[in-house]
Scaffold this active site. Structure first.
Site, PDB file in Angstrom:
ATOM      1  N   ASP A  34       0.461  -1.222   0.221  1.00  0.00           N
ATOM      2  CA  ASP A  34      -0.304  -0.061  -0.302  1.00  0.00           C
ATOM      3  C   ASP A  34       1.016   1.045   0.319  1.00  0.00           C
ATOM      4  OD1 ASP A  34       1.182   0.132   2.195  1.00  0.00           O
ATOM      5  OD2 ASP A  34      -1.111   0.071   3.493  1.00  0.00           O
ATOM      6  N   GLU A  36       2.912   2.191   1.730  1.00  0.00           N
ATOM      7  CA  GLU A  36       3.529   3.144   3.646  1.00  0.00           C
ATOM      8  C   GLU A  36       5.162   1.883   3.371  1.00  0.00           C
ATOM      9  OE1 GLU A  36       1.450   1.902   6.658  1.00  0.00           O
ATOM     10  OE2 GLU A  36      -0.290   3.544   5.928  1.00  0.00           O
ATOM     11  N   ARG A  93       8.987  27.846  -0.795  1.00  0.00           N
ATOM     12  CA  ARG A  93       7.874  28.912  -1.097  1.00  0.00           C
ATOM     13  C   ARG A  93       7.228  29.077  -0.412  1.00  0.00           C
ATOM     14  NH1 ARG A  93       8.374  27.261  -7.697  1.00  0.00           N
ATOM     15  NH2 ARG A  93       8.421  25.603  -6.577  1.00  0.00           N
ATOM     16  N   GLN A  94       6.296  27.864   0.950  1.00  0.00           N
ATOM     17  CA  GLN A  94       4.953  28.288   1.363  1.00  0.00           C
ATOM     18  C   GLN A  94       5.467  28.909   2.086  1.00  0.00           C
ATOM     19  OE1 GLN A  94       1.729  25.758   0.521  1.00  0.00           O
ATOM     20  NE2 GLN A  94       2.663  24.817  -1.385  1.00  0.00           N
ATOM     21  N   HIS A 127      14.718  29.707  -0.503  1.00  0.00           N
ATOM     22  CA  HIS A 127      14.217  30.240  -1.906  1.00  0.00           C
ATOM     23  C   HIS A 127      14.225  32.088  -0.792  1.00  0.00           C
ATOM     24  CE1 HIS A 127      11.590  32.229  -4.464  1.00  0.00           C
ATOM     25  NE2 HIS A 127      10.649  32.961  -3.690  1.00  0.00           N
ATOM     26  N   ASP A 168      14.218  37.816 -11.271  1.00  0.00           N
ATOM     27  CA  ASP A 168      13.128  38.345 -10.844  1.00  0.00           C
ATOM     28  C   ASP A 168      13.125  39.352  -9.652  1.00  0.00           C
ATOM     29  OD1 ASP A 168      13.627  36.542  -8.314  1.00  0.00           O
ATOM     30  OD2 ASP A 168      11.707  35.045  -9.496  1.00  0.00           O
ATOM     31  N   LYS A 192       9.089  41.016 -12.390  1.00  0.00           N
ATOM     32  CA  LYS A 192       7.781  40.020 -12.590  1.00  0.00           C
ATOM     33  C   LYS A 192       7.096  39.950 -11.770  1.00  0.00           C
ATOM     34  CE  LYS A 192       8.792  35.449 -11.406  1.00  0.00           C
ATOM     35  NZ  LYS A 192       9.806  34.473 -10.986  1.00  0.00           N
TER      36      LYS A 192
HETATM   37  C1  R5P Z   1      10.836  32.567  -8.153  1.00  0.00           C
HETATM   38  O1  R5P Z   1      10.577  33.484  -7.263  1.00  0.00           O
HETATM   39  C2  R5P Z   1      11.660  31.468  -8.063  1.00  0.00           C
HETATM   40  O2  R5P Z   1      12.654  32.330  -8.246  1.00  0.00           O
HETATM   41  C3  R5P Z   1      12.021  30.920  -9.057  1.00  0.00           C
HETATM   42  O3  R5P Z   1      12.356  31.690 -10.521  1.00  0.00           O
HETATM   43  C4  R5P Z   1      10.896  29.748  -9.553  1.00  0.00           C
HETATM   44  O4  R5P Z   1       9.775  29.444  -8.179  1.00  0.00           O
HETATM   45  C5  R5P Z   1      10.899  29.359 -11.012  1.00  0.00           C
HETATM   46  O5  R5P Z   1       9.957  28.194 -10.963  1.00  0.00           O
HETATM   47  P1  R5P Z   1       8.529  28.296 -12.563  1.00  0.00           P
HETATM   48  O6  R5P Z   1      10.727  27.284 -12.957  1.00  0.00           O
HETATM   49  O7  R5P Z   1       8.245  27.379 -12.304  1.00  0.00           O
HETATM   50  O8  R5P Z   1       8.872  29.613 -13.303  1.00  0.00           O
END
Ligand code: R5P
Length: 305
Positions: A34, A36, A93-94, A127, A168, A192
């Protein structure tokens, strides 16, 4: 010291163990029908300092659960301490609430890592530089940028015709650091915007492009990012730069998350080459011609030492 590996990135764990001149300690990881998992430490590890290498990339949930079980098994076997080497920290990222009602998934992960008994975390290119502050255990957060700087010098791209690009504004700190490592190589940043619900990029612009000593536009751009997931950041960034008259583009990103059809998009992109590191294991089917993987094993071994 004993070093263990989860199943997410055994190649990297082996390289780290080799660099430390320590064999990988065996672990029994049995997967039930299953799905696990049952984890068991085989060697005697009473009073040992233990290290577990596990990247928590896709499937993040499964890789995290495996890591929790490995740490628990090590602790119950009498280890003195557990250092988790998580080269790519899933859910990073969260790290805060973007919209009312959301979970802060990273905090749940951190609480669980600490609850199962991790004493120290070693990780790369998070990040946000604020993430280590969310932990109550020591966190060693370092960067793969020196590996990229070395590669850039090796390729002789540290010349007057080249500049660095952050895709970005969030990457400015990273790009400044790399610029310093390359004798203040000029840099630019793309503006961005992303739709918070769909994740789609809604705006990408670059206003200022650095010039060379003769006042002419530089012709080679090196895009640097922390990770490539869908490719929806770096692929349009390449298109934008080509539209602005840049002749050749190379992409550098620490974590090869490569979700969905990212490998295909990257291979077809206007980038000449895509450099990533081995923080995440890249299976054969996700490798493509333009890809070059650089190893961070020696850097990690140094941190463990
Ligand atoms: C965003 O702020 C990160 O630095 C990356 O640019 C981003 O997470 C990359 O994700 P994706 O390839 O889905 O755009």
């Amino acid at each position: 010291m004993k070093i263990f590996s989860g199943t997410a990135n055994k190649d990297l764990a082996q390289k780290i163990a080799d660099a430390l001149h320590i064999p990988l300690s065996p672990l029994e990881i049995y997967v039930f029908p299953d799905e696990e998992k049952r984890v068991r430490v085989i060697d005697k590890i009473i009073d040992e300092d233990c290290v577990v290498v596990q990247s928590t990339s896709t499937p993040a949930d499964q890789n995290y659960m495996e890591l929790f079980f490995i740490v628990d098994a090590i602790k119950r076997s009498g280890a003195k301490s557990v250092t988790a080497v998580v080269p790519y920290l899933g859910y990073q990222r969260q790290d805060h609430i973007f919209r009312d009602g959301e979970a802060v998934s990273l905090e749940v992960i951190i609480e669980t890592l600490e609850a199962v008994g991790v004493n120290r975390l070693i990780t790369l290119d998070l990040h946000s530089i604020k993430i280590p502050e969310l932990f109550h255990i020591p966190v060693t957060h370092f960067s793969a940028l020196p590996v990229f700087a070395q590669e850039i010098k090796r390729a002789k791209w540290n010349d007057d015709n080249t500049f660095l690009v952050s895709p970005d504004m969030g990457g400015i700190r990273r790009i400044k650091k790399l610029s310093e490592m390359l004798s203040d190589m000029p840099f630019a940043a793309i503006e961005k915007d992303r739709d918070l619900i769909t994740g789609k990029i809604t705006k990408m612009e670059i206003s200022v492009l650095p010039k060379n000593k003769d006042g002419k536009a530089k012709k080679r751009a090196l895009i640097v990012d922390d990770m490539i997931s869908s490719g929806n950041t770096v692929v349009p960034a390449c298109e934008l730069l080509i539209k602005k008259g840049i002749g050749e583009i190379f992409v550098f990103a620490t974590h090869a998350v490569f979700s969905l059809n990212a490998p295909e998009l990257l291979e077809k992109s206007l980038a000449k080459k895509v450099f990533v590191t081995d923080t995440i294991n890249i299976p054969k089917e996700k490798r493509f011609e333009k890809l070059k993987v650089l190893s961070v094993a020696d850097m990690i071994a140094k941190e463990i030492r």
